[in-house]
Design an enzyme around this catalytic site. Structure first.
Site, PDB file in Angstrom:
ATOM      1  N   LYS A   1      -2.475  -4.510  -6.862  1.00  0.00           N
ATOM      2  CA  LYS A   1      -2.032  -5.229  -5.676  1.00  0.00           C
ATOM      3  C   LYS A   1      -1.780  -4.210  -4.588  1.00  0.00           C
ATOM      4  CE  LYS A   1       1.620  -5.739  -4.127  1.00  0.00           C
ATOM      5  NZ  LYS A   1       2.362  -5.069  -2.975  1.00  0.00           N
TER       6      LYS A   1
ATOM      7  N   THR B   1       0.476   4.640  -3.657  1.00  0.00           N
ATOM      8  CA  THR B   1       1.314   3.743  -2.862  1.00  0.00           C
ATOM      9  C   THR B   1       0.816   2.307  -2.979  1.00  0.00           C
ATOM     10  OG1 THR B   1      -0.014   4.414  -0.976  1.00  0.00           O
ATOM     11  CG2 THR B   1       2.117   5.462  -1.240  1.00  0.00           C
TER      12      THR B   1
END
Length: 408
Positions: A184, A195
């Protein structure tokens, strides 16, 4: 299936994080979010050798701390639980207690050792978890109705507009090895070690130190080479699990087919990274920047990151404006050894700069090319043999709209 250029690795057209042998996954709506699925899990039949990389943001969220500590102790994971809608970040001592309770309750539900459970959260920062809703999600694990990798892929999303998944197959020592992944990420994405949330699984047996080395190497060439908005999140990580269910001789750097495994892992990581970049908040285009002829690998990567991170480049891509001055400007402030008189730039196949000077080109053709959903920029430094590629997206009005109302 699509065969890769080396014909050693094949991409599965219907691949998921559960494509490797011995994994299952699922997701439910537990009530953290209004309607969408918001709690997911992955489970391996047996403890898996595991590796992880984590955000470098100083404010590291409670679930990340819990997962990192457990993984460093055991170097194994058997189960992963993830909630969306609440990051459990900047929540103090209570946030840490909640993350530990999530780990404990999930371990009991899966009947596994507590330190074999990885915990991840994503969503709003600074808001305490509603643990009763988390408990509802944990209680739904393994009820049979929710075991579907698509449910997992949907449950981990925040502002994402699409799920992100891939799987590949490769043959090593006569064994058919599969590597699968789900991820995601849409906002707060910047190249600074993982990140985003990404979960990669394989049924290969891999030695622990080699697995960690492989993950760091591929992360540096994939997840660490994307950006959406220059913001590094507090929560995000990449986890890699290898459960050995194919009973191969454990892989390591000295294995004659180690590079085949690395290629498969690189393809999975790169595909997930590019899907994240394309799904950037408000994005309409995937931007790829390739830097060639750099004196070092680090220089190539830093120049590519500088160009891909430039808001002026990103807005030019959105507006289909072939403003090459913004590109060379970003190259110039990359803080790498650049000889301006040697730099050349191309927009797609259209050369616009050579040896630091403008070239005549058909601006209408360049504008037409930049209207594509996939835009490639190439920077030739002519100062070495190293190259690197980075991925990002355009910067649009919708990015501001989405982030101006994220909490409302």
């Amino acid at each position: 299936m699509i065969t890769t250029k080396k014909e050693k690795v094949k991409i599965k057209s219907d691949g998921h994080v559960t494509s490797p042998k011995g994994y299952k996954a699922g997701g439910v709506h537990c009530g953290i979010r209004k309607k969408r699925l918001d709690f997911g899990w992955i489970h391996s039949e047996v403890p898996a050798t595991a590796a992880g990389v984590y955000t470098l943001n100083t404010f590291q969220a409670a679930p990340l701390k819990v997962t990192k500590e457990s993984l460093e102790k055991e170097m194994k994971i058997q189960s992963v639980i993830v909630n969306s809608g609440n990051a459990n970040s900047c929540t103090g001592e209570q946030g840490l207690k909640d993350a530990l309770e999530m780990q404990k309750l999930a371990a009991e539900k899966f009947a596994v050792q507590k330190d074999y459970v990885a915990v991840a959260s994503t969503g709003i920062i600074g808001v305490p978890l509603e643990m009763e809703k988390i408990k509802k999600g944990i209680a739904a694990i393994n009820d049979g109705l929710n075991e579907d990798p698509v449910n997992f892929e949907e449950a981990i999303l925040t502002t994402d507009t699409v799920t992100k998944q891939v799987a590949v197959e490769l043959e090593i020592d006569g064994k058919l090895i599969t590597i699968g992944g789900a991820a995601k990420g849409s906002g707060m994405i910047h190249p600074n070690m993982a990140t985003m949330l990404a979960f990669i699984t394989t049924d290969a047996a891999v030695e622990a130190e080699s697995l960690q080395s492989a993950l760091r190497q591929t992360t540096n060439q994939s997840f660490n080479m994307i950006t959406v908005d220059g913001d590094s999140s507090t929560n995000d990580m990449v986890l890699l699990m290898a459960n050995g269910k194919q009973d191969n001789i454990p892989l390591h750097e000295a294995h004659p087919e180690w590079n085949v495994f690395l290629e498969g892992l690189q393809i999975v990581s790169e595909h997930l990274a590019k899907q994240i970049a394309r799904d950037g908040e408000g994005a309409t285009k995937l931007l790829e920047v390739t830097v060639k002829g750099a004196p070092t690998d680090i220089a190539a990567r830093q120049v590519a990151k500088a160009v891909i991170s430039s808001n002026l480049v990103k807005t030019a891509v959105y507006g289909a404006d072939p403003n090459w001055g913004r590109i060379v400007c970003a190259v110039g402030y990359s803080e790498q050894p650049i000889d301006p008189d040697k730099v050349s730039v191309a927009i797609g196949d259209i050369a616009v700069v050579k040896n630091g000077l403008a070239l005549p080109f058909n601006e209408d053709d360049a504008k037409q090319y930049m209207q594509n959903e996939y835009v490639q920029l190439t920077v030739e430094l002519n100062n070495g043999l190293h190259e690197a590629t980075a991925w990002g997206c355009d910067l649009t009005y919708d990015y501001v709209r989405i982030n101006a109302s994220y909490r409302t």
